[in-house]
Design a protein around this motif. Structure first.
Motif, PDB file in Angstrom:
ATOM      1  N   SER A  89      55.091  50.352  29.954  1.00 53.47           N
ATOM      2  CA  SER A  89      54.950  50.873  31.313  1.00 53.47           C
ATOM      3  C   SER A  89      53.518  51.296  31.588  1.00 53.47           C
ATOM      4  CB  SER A  89      55.890  52.062  31.537  1.00 53.47           C
ATOM      5  OG  SER A  89      57.223  51.656  31.440  1.00 53.47           O
ATOM      6  N   CYS A  90      52.907  51.984  30.632  1.00 54.36           N
ATOM      7  CA  CYS A  90      51.498  52.401  30.780  1.00 54.36           C
ATOM      8  C   CYS A  90      50.585  51.196  30.941  1.00 54.36           C
ATOM      9  CB  CYS A  90      51.042  53.206  29.564  1.00 54.36           C
ATOM     10  SG  CYS A  90      51.494  54.929  29.612  1.00 54.36           S
ATOM     11  N   GLY A  91      50.887  50.147  30.207  1.00 56.54           N
ATOM     12  CA  GLY A  91      50.048  48.949  30.245  1.00 56.54           C
ATOM     13  C   GLY A  91      50.336  48.033  31.413  1.00 56.54           C
ATOM     14  N   GLY A  92      51.390  48.317  32.176  1.00 57.23           N
ATOM     15  CA  GLY A  92      51.708  47.482  33.331  1.00 57.23           C
ATOM     16  C   GLY A  92      52.361  46.161  32.985  1.00 57.23           C
ATOM     17  N   ASP A  93      52.964  46.074  31.804  1.00 62.95           N
ATOM     18  CA  ASP A  93      53.585  44.829  31.345  1.00 62.95           C
ATOM     19  C   ASP A  93      55.013  44.736  31.888  1.00 62.95           C
ATOM     20  OD1 ASP A  93      54.572  42.636  30.008  1.00 62.95           O
ATOM     21  OD2 ASP A  93      53.752  43.217  28.063  1.00 62.95           O
ATOM     22  N   VAL A  94      55.140  44.312  33.131  1.00 67.77           N
ATOM     23  CA  VAL A  94      56.435  44.306  33.807  1.00 67.77           C
ATOM     24  C   VAL A  94      57.429  43.380  33.111  1.00 67.77           C
ATOM     25  CG1 VAL A  94      55.928  42.527  35.525  1.00 67.77           C
ATOM     26  CG2 VAL A  94      57.539  44.344  36.068  1.00 67.77           C
ATOM     27  N   GLY A  95      56.970  42.292  32.554  1.00 68.16           N
ATOM     28  CA  GLY A  95      57.864  41.368  31.843  1.00 68.16           C
ATOM     29  C   GLY A  95      58.514  42.010  30.637  1.00 68.16           C
ATOM     30  N   PHE A  96      57.713  42.716  29.845  1.00 68.56           N
ATOM     31  CA  PHE A  96      58.245  43.374  28.653  1.00 68.56           C
ATOM     32  C   PHE A  96      59.111  44.569  29.034  1.00 68.56           C
ATOM     33  CE2 PHE A  96      57.540  45.761  24.520  1.00 68.56           C
ATOM     34  CZ  PHE A  96      58.429  44.977  23.809  1.00 68.56           C
ATOM     35  N   VAL A  97      58.732  45.276  30.100  1.00 65.86           N
ATOM     36  CA  VAL A  97      59.552  46.395  30.586  1.00 65.86           C
ATOM     37  C   VAL A  97      60.930  45.874  30.970  1.00 65.86           C
ATOM     38  CG1 VAL A  97      59.833  48.044  32.483  1.00 65.86           C
ATOM     39  CG2 VAL A  97      57.642  47.866  31.312  1.00 65.86           C
ATOM     40  N   ARG A  98      60.978  44.769  31.701  1.00 64.71           N
ATOM     41  CA  ARG A  98      62.269  44.184  32.097  1.00 64.71           C
ATOM     42  C   ARG A  98      63.080  43.755  30.879  1.00 64.71           C
ATOM     43  NH1 ARG A  98      59.880  41.046  37.039  1.00 64.71           N
ATOM     44  NH2 ARG A  98      60.458  42.474  38.691  1.00 64.71           N
ATOM     45  N   GLU A  99      62.405  43.136  29.923  1.00 65.42           N
ATOM     46  CA  GLU A  99      63.084  42.684  28.703  1.00 65.42           C
ATOM     47  C   GLU A  99      63.720  43.872  27.964  1.00 65.42           C
ATOM     48  OE1 GLU A  99      61.974  40.684  24.406  1.00 65.42           O
ATOM     49  OE2 GLU A  99      60.691  40.222  26.129  1.00 65.42           O
ATOM     50  N   LEU A 100      62.955  44.950  27.823  1.00 68.00           N
ATOM     51  CA  LEU A 100      63.475  46.141  27.137  1.00 68.00           C
ATOM     52  C   LEU A 100      64.663  46.740  27.881  1.00 68.00           C
ATOM     53  CD1 LEU A 100      60.109  47.858  26.152  1.00 68.00           C
ATOM     54  CD2 LEU A 100      61.787  46.872  24.575  1.00 68.00           C
ATOM     55  N   ALA A 107      54.554  57.301  33.042  1.00 69.84           N
ATOM     56  CA  ALA A 107      53.880  56.125  32.472  1.00 69.84           C
ATOM     57  C   ALA A 107      53.760  55.009  33.493  1.00 69.84           C
ATOM     58  CB  ALA A 107      54.642  55.633  31.236  1.00 69.84           C
ATOM     59  N   THR A 108      54.791  54.841  34.318  1.00 68.97           N
ATOM     60  CA  THR A 108      54.729  53.788  35.331  1.00 68.97           C
ATOM     61  C   THR A 108      53.691  54.110  36.406  1.00 68.97           C
ATOM     62  OG1 THR A 108      56.492  54.728  36.705  1.00 68.97           O
ATOM     63  CG2 THR A 108      57.156  53.190  34.995  1.00 68.97           C
ATOM     64  N   CYS A 109      53.521  55.376  36.706  1.00 68.69           N
ATOM     65  CA  CYS A 109      52.516  55.782  37.702  1.00 68.69           C
ATOM     66  C   CYS A 109      51.107  55.690  37.139  1.00 68.69           C
ATOM     67  CB  CYS A 109      52.775  57.208  38.171  1.00 68.69           C
ATOM     68  SG  CYS A 109      54.280  57.386  39.120  1.00 68.69           S
ATOM     69  N   HIS A 110      50.989  55.875  35.846  1.00 66.22           N
ATOM     70  CA  HIS A 110      49.680  55.888  35.187  1.00 66.22           C
ATOM     71  C   HIS A 110      48.917  54.578  35.417  1.00 66.22           C
ATOM     72  CE1 HIS A 110      46.711  57.104  32.243  1.00 66.22           C
ATOM     73  NE2 HIS A 110      46.889  55.958  31.609  1.00 66.22           N
ATOM     74  N   ASN A 111      49.625  53.458  35.418  1.00 67.54           N
ATOM     75  CA  ASN A 111      48.941  52.169  35.575  1.00 67.54           C
ATOM     76  C   ASN A 111      48.839  51.728  37.026  1.00 67.54           C
ATOM     77  OD1 ASN A 111      51.090  50.520  36.528  1.00 67.54           O
ATOM     78  ND2 ASN A 111      51.925  50.435  34.488  1.00 67.54           N
ATOM     79  N   ARG A 112      49.454  52.477  37.926  1.00 63.00           N
ATOM     80  CA  ARG A 112      49.390  52.205  39.372  1.00 63.00           C
ATOM     81  C   ARG A 112      49.989  50.854  39.756  1.00 63.00           C
ATOM     82  NH1 ARG A 112      43.405  54.688  40.392  1.00 63.00           N
ATOM     83  NH2 ARG A 112      43.998  56.797  39.801  1.00 63.00           N
ATOM     84  N   SER A 113      50.986  50.428  38.999  1.00 57.47           N
ATOM     85  CA  SER A 113      51.676  49.180  39.313  1.00 57.47           C
ATOM     86  C   SER A 113      52.984  49.508  40.015  1.00 57.47           C
ATOM     87  CB  SER A 113      51.965  48.383  38.035  1.00 57.47           C
ATOM     88  OG  SER A 113      52.835  47.305  38.311  1.00 57.47           O
ATOM     89  N   GLU A 114      53.055  49.145  41.286  1.00 58.88           N
ATOM     90  CA  GLU A 114      54.284  49.402  42.046  1.00 58.88           C
ATOM     91  C   GLU A 114      55.461  48.634  41.463  1.00 58.88           C
ATOM     92  OE1 GLU A 114      54.014  48.968  46.303  1.00 58.88           O
ATOM     93  OE2 GLU A 114      51.928  49.624  46.252  1.00 58.88           O
ATOM     94  N   GLU A 115      55.193  47.440  40.964  1.00 52.63           N
ATOM     95  CA  GLU A 115      56.269  46.604  40.434  1.00 52.63           C
ATOM     96  C   GLU A 115      56.911  47.239  39.200  1.00 52.63           C
ATOM     97  OE1 GLU A 115      57.177  41.954  39.331  1.00 52.63           O
ATOM     98  OE2 GLU A 115      55.105  42.609  39.541  1.00 52.63           O
ATOM     99  N   VAL A 116      56.098  47.765  38.286  1.00 51.85           N
ATOM    100  CA  VAL A 116      56.638  48.418  37.092  1.00 51.85           C
ATOM    101  C   VAL A 116      57.408  49.669  37.495  1.00 51.85           C
ATOM    102  CG1 VAL A 116      56.067  49.586  34.921  1.00 51.85           C
ATOM    103  CG2 VAL A 116      54.864  47.505  35.549  1.00 51.85           C
ATOM    104  N   PHE A 117      56.852  50.455  38.408  1.00 53.32           N
ATOM    105  CA  PHE A 117      57.546  51.665  38.862  1.00 53.32           C
ATOM    106  C   PHE A 117      58.899  51.306  39.458  1.00 53.32           C
ATOM    107  CE2 PHE A 117      58.769  54.897  41.890  1.00 53.32           C
ATOM    108  CZ  PHE A 117      58.637  56.054  41.124  1.00 53.32           C
ATOM    109  N   LYS A 118      58.935  50.276  40.303  1.00 53.60           N
ATOM    110  CA  LYS A 118      60.185  49.878  40.944  1.00 53.60           C
ATOM    111  C   LYS A 118      61.220  49.444  39.915  1.00 53.60           C
ATOM    112  CE  LYS A 118      61.991  46.884  44.607  1.00 53.60           C
ATOM    113  NZ  LYS A 118      63.264  47.487  44.503  1.00 53.60           N
ATOM    114  N   VAL A 119      60.824  48.692  38.912  1.00 56.19           N
ATOM    115  CA  VAL A 119      61.754  48.246  37.872  1.00 56.19           C
ATOM    116  C   VAL A 119      62.346  49.444  37.136  1.00 56.19           C
ATOM    117  CG1 VAL A 119      61.917  47.048  35.646  1.00 56.19           C
ATOM    118  CG2 VAL A 119      60.725  45.973  37.549  1.00 56.19           C
ATOM    119  N   VAL A 120      61.491  50.381  36.716  1.00 59.39           N
ATOM    120  CA  VAL A 120      61.956  51.549  35.964  1.00 59.39           C
ATOM    121  C   VAL A 120      62.788  52.468  36.865  1.00 59.39           C
ATOM    122  CG1 VAL A 120      61.219  53.611  34.704  1.00 59.39           C
ATOM    123  CG2 VAL A 120      60.088  51.433  34.284  1.00 59.39           C
TER     124      VAL A 120
END
Length: 73
Positions: A14-25, A47-60
């Motif tokens: 989540s910190c790294g913005g790896d949306v693919g791996f976040v989804r897999e987990l 952690a999702t806010c830390h990378n400023r990726s809306e997509e990762v935040f939305k998934v989590v």
């Protein structure tokens, strides 16, 4: 994940913005959003806010809402 590192993996992905791996987990274990060990749901959302990726935040966030709606097993 069998070794108890699922929460840490989700946090770092989540910190790294790896949306693919976040989804897999989260596909493997949606309850990881609530953390294990030292990581809790507030840490995961941070952690999702830390990378400023809306997509990762939305998934989590959507996973949190989905698990909360279904309830614990």
């Amino acid at each position: 994940m069998r070794g108890g590192y699922g929460g840490w993996l989700l946090y770092t992905a989540s910190c790294g913005g790896d949306v693919g791996f976040v989804r897999e987990l989260l596909d493997r274990d949606p309850f990881l959003v609530f953390g294990d060990g030292e990581y809790e749901v507030s840490d995961m959302l941070y952690a999702t806010c830390h990378n400023r990726s809306e997509e990762v935040f939305k998934v989590v966030f959507d996973c949190c809402a989905g698990v909360a709606k279904k309830g614990l097993p």
